[in-house]
Design an enzyme around this catalytic site. Structure first.
Site, PDB file in Angstrom:
ATOM      1  N   ASN A   9       0.747  -1.134  -0.063  1.00 37.31           N
ATOM      2  CA  ASN A   9       0.063  -0.040  -0.050  1.00 37.31           C
ATOM      3  C   ASN A   9       0.872   1.120   0.150  1.00 37.31           C
ATOM      4  O   ASN A   9       1.776   1.482   0.913  1.00 37.31           O
ATOM      5  CB  ASN A   9      -0.928   0.065   1.150  1.00 37.31           C
ATOM      6  CG  ASN A   9      -1.783   1.174   1.488  1.00 37.31           C
ATOM      7  OD1 ASN A   9      -1.734   2.192   0.303  1.00 37.31           O
ATOM      8  ND2 ASN A   9      -2.285   1.386   2.547  1.00 37.31           N
ATOM      9  N   TRP A  10       1.055   1.850  -1.128  1.00 36.95           N
ATOM     10  CA  TRP A  10       2.129   3.035  -1.269  1.00 36.95           C
ATOM     11  C   TRP A  10       1.388   4.104  -0.498  1.00 36.95           C
ATOM     12  O   TRP A  10       2.035   5.210  -0.536  1.00 36.95           O
ATOM     13  CB  TRP A  10       2.237   3.269  -2.570  1.00 36.95           C
ATOM     14  CG  TRP A  10       2.804   2.231  -3.389  1.00 36.95           C
ATOM     15  CD1 TRP A  10       3.447   1.107  -3.076  1.00 36.95           C
ATOM     16  CD2 TRP A  10       3.299   2.384  -5.100  1.00 36.95           C
ATOM     17  NE1 TRP A  10       4.089   0.490  -4.069  1.00 36.95           N
ATOM     18  CE2 TRP A  10       4.177   0.965  -5.080  1.00 36.95           C
ATOM     19  CE3 TRP A  10       3.121   3.253  -6.047  1.00 36.95           C
ATOM     20  CZ2 TRP A  10       4.417   0.791  -6.301  1.00 36.95           C
ATOM     21  CZ3 TRP A  10       3.451   2.796  -7.309  1.00 36.95           C
ATOM     22  CH2 TRP A  10       4.184   1.708  -7.567  1.00 36.95           C
ATOM     23  N   LYS A  11       0.004   4.334  -0.200  1.00 39.24           N
ATOM     24  CA  LYS A  11      -0.631   5.347   0.434  1.00 39.24           C
ATOM     25  C   LYS A  11      -0.084   6.547  -0.744  1.00 39.24           C
ATOM     26  O   LYS A  11      -0.224   6.416  -1.651  1.00 39.24           O
ATOM     27  CB  LYS A  11       0.002   5.600   1.860  1.00 39.24           C
ATOM     28  CG  LYS A  11      -0.367   4.390   2.618  1.00 39.24           C
ATOM     29  CD  LYS A  11       0.116   4.354   4.145  1.00 39.24           C
ATOM     30  CE  LYS A  11      -0.332   3.318   4.904  1.00 39.24           C
ATOM     31  NZ  LYS A  11      -0.154   3.444   6.249  1.00 39.24           N
ATOM     32  N   HIS A  95      -9.098   1.081   4.806  1.00 41.66           N
ATOM     33  CA  HIS A  95      -8.256   1.121   5.624  1.00 41.66           C
ATOM     34  C   HIS A  95      -8.514   2.004   6.696  1.00 41.66           C
ATOM     35  O   HIS A  95      -9.160   3.182   6.756  1.00 41.66           O
ATOM     36  CB  HIS A  95      -7.208   2.007   4.745  1.00 41.66           C
ATOM     37  CG  HIS A  95      -5.712   1.783   5.517  1.00 41.66           C
ATOM     38  ND1 HIS A  95      -5.167   2.814   6.310  1.00 41.66           N
ATOM     39  CD2 HIS A  95      -4.665   1.284   4.921  1.00 41.66           C
ATOM     40  CE1 HIS A  95      -4.136   2.680   6.683  1.00 41.66           C
ATOM     41  NE2 HIS A  95      -3.615   1.589   5.888  1.00 41.66           N
ATOM     42  N   GLU A 167      -5.269  -5.035  10.520  1.00 42.00           N
ATOM     43  CA  GLU A 167      -4.271  -4.048  10.816  1.00 42.00           C
ATOM     44  C   GLU A 167      -4.436  -3.295  12.004  1.00 42.00           C
ATOM     45  O   GLU A 167      -5.582  -2.429  11.820  1.00 42.00           O
ATOM     46  CB  GLU A 167      -4.371  -2.749   9.779  1.00 42.00           C
ATOM     47  CG  GLU A 167      -3.777  -3.580   8.268  1.00 42.00           C
ATOM     48  CD  GLU A 167      -3.230  -2.367   7.515  1.00 42.00           C
ATOM     49  OE1 GLU A 167      -2.187  -2.629   6.961  1.00 42.00           O
ATOM     50  OE2 GLU A 167      -3.980  -1.344   7.256  1.00 42.00           O
ATOM     51  N   GLY A 173       2.409   2.383  10.852  1.00 43.73           N
ATOM     52  CA  GLY A 173       3.459   3.414  10.707  1.00 43.73           C
ATOM     53  C   GLY A 173       4.120   3.726  11.929  1.00 43.73           C
ATOM     54  O   GLY A 173       4.788   4.829  12.017  1.00 43.73           O
ATOM     55  N   GLY A 233       2.637  -1.095   4.255  1.00 44.73           N
ATOM     56  CA  GLY A 233       3.039   0.321   3.914  1.00 44.73           C
ATOM     57  C   GLY A 233       4.312   0.732   3.681  1.00 44.73           C
ATOM     58  O   GLY A 233       5.026   0.598   2.636  1.00 44.73           O
ATOM     59  N   GLY A 234       5.156   1.471   4.715  1.00 41.52           N
ATOM     60  CA  GLY A 234       6.420   2.126   4.349  1.00 41.52           C
ATOM     61  C   GLY A 234       7.244   1.055   3.630  1.00 41.52           C
ATOM     62  O   GLY A 234       8.164   1.368   2.693  1.00 41.52           O
TER      63      GLY A 234
HETATM   64  P1  13P Z   1       3.098   0.338   7.720  1.00 39.64           P
HETATM   65  O1  13P Z   1       3.528  -0.960   6.981  1.00 39.64           O
HETATM   66  O2  13P Z   1       3.746   1.704   7.260  1.00 39.64           O
HETATM   67  O3  13P Z   1       3.165   0.472   9.289  1.00 39.64           O
HETATM   68  O4  13P Z   1       1.436   0.562   7.134  1.00 39.64           O
HETATM   69  C1  13P Z   1       0.647  -0.597   7.154  1.00 39.64           C
HETATM   70  C2  13P Z   1      -0.486  -0.279   6.711  1.00 39.64           C
HETATM   71  O5  13P Z   1      -1.221   0.860   6.714  1.00 39.64           O
HETATM   72  C3  13P Z   1      -0.665  -0.708   5.041  1.00 39.64           C
HETATM   73  O6  13P Z   1      -2.052  -0.758   4.715  1.00 39.64           O
END
Ligand code: 13P
Length: 250
Positions: A9-11, A95, A167, A173, A233-234
């Site tokens: 998930n690149w956000k 999300h 999650e 994050g 995410g990250g």
């Molecule tokens: P992180 O991996 O950056 O904690 O984010 C998780 C996330 O929200 C994936 O959708």
């Protein structure tokens, strides 16, 4: 056997140049030896370009969000039909950032979930508790409510065509992931709860863990019996690290 999935998930990150380089790196790394299905979810505006770049490769594309409505006067929204039209296969729904920052409630989530399915796309339904909820001992009640509110509208059978991502909000994050045992306990709870309605659907349902998944913790998380991959995410923005996470999924 449930095939593992790893979703990046690149956000709201990336640029055309960065995406091209990252996707090229992933395509090169996906040589067919990985057991996991691998998906990236870029921001909407880049979807078409990433779909084009990944055509005929092992990398698939998902979206991060979708409109509740099929079409019409909804400025700024993108419908499930449009996502299908540009070649998406998956859509992240609910999300925690959407639930909290954009006030998506259970009713909206259920409508988005149905919109995705009605176009033959696969929803990745996110659930998870906040730190307060965990400390109050309401984790299971929160997750049950988040799942039931979708099932009540869409029906239990729809879970045969969906993916669930657990999650925990406190792990997103923050660098502080759930321990493998903590993740397993919630994944087991989700599967048991669905099994009480339909054993076959529960047995086949892929339940991903998300929240500070990194190359260094992915293998131990994915080794748990009810953890079928990750929503990342990250670490999905770093080509080598994301490939290591994919490899850890089998
Ligand atoms: P992180 O991996 O950056 O904690 O984010 C998780 C996330 O929200 C994936 O959708």
């Amino acid at each position: 056997m449930r095939r593992p999935i790893v979703v990046g998930n690149w956000k709201m990150h990336g640029s055309r140049a960065e995406n091209t380089a990252l996707v090229e790196h992933l395509i090169q790394g996906l040589d067919g030896r990985q057991a996991a299905e691998v998906i990236v979810c870029p921001p909407h505006v880049y979807l078409q370009e990433v779909v084009r770049q990944t055509k005929d490769t092992l990398l698939h594309v998902g979206a991060q969000n979708v409109a509740t409505e099929p079409s019409g006067a909804h400025t700024g929204e993108v419908s499930a039909a449009m996502l299908k039209d540009v070649g998406c296969r998956y859509v992240i729904v609910a999300h925690s950032e959407r639930r909290t920052l954009y006030r998506e409630d259970d009713a909206m989530v259920a409508r988005k979930f149905r919109a995705v399915l009605s176009h033959g796309l696969t929803p990745i339904l996110c659930v998870g508790e906040t730190l307060d909820e965990r400390e109050n001992g309401t984790t299971e009640a929160v997750i049950a409510r988040q799942i039931e509110s979708v099932v009540a509208v869409a029906g239990i059978d729809t879970l045969a065509h969906a993916v669930i991502a657990y999650e925990p909000v406190w792990a997103i994050g923050t660098g502080k992931n759930a321990t493998p045992d903590e993740a397993q306990a919630v994944h087991r709870f989700i599967r048991d709860r669905i099994a009480s309605r339909d054993g076959n659907i529960a047995a086949g349902l892929r339940i991903l863990y998300g929240g500070s998944v990194k190359a260094g913790n992915a293998a131990e998380l994915f080794a748990m019996p009810d953890v079928d991959g990750g929503l990342v995410g990250g670490a999905s923005l770093k080509g080598d690290e994301f490939m290591d996470i994919c490899a850890a999924a089998g």
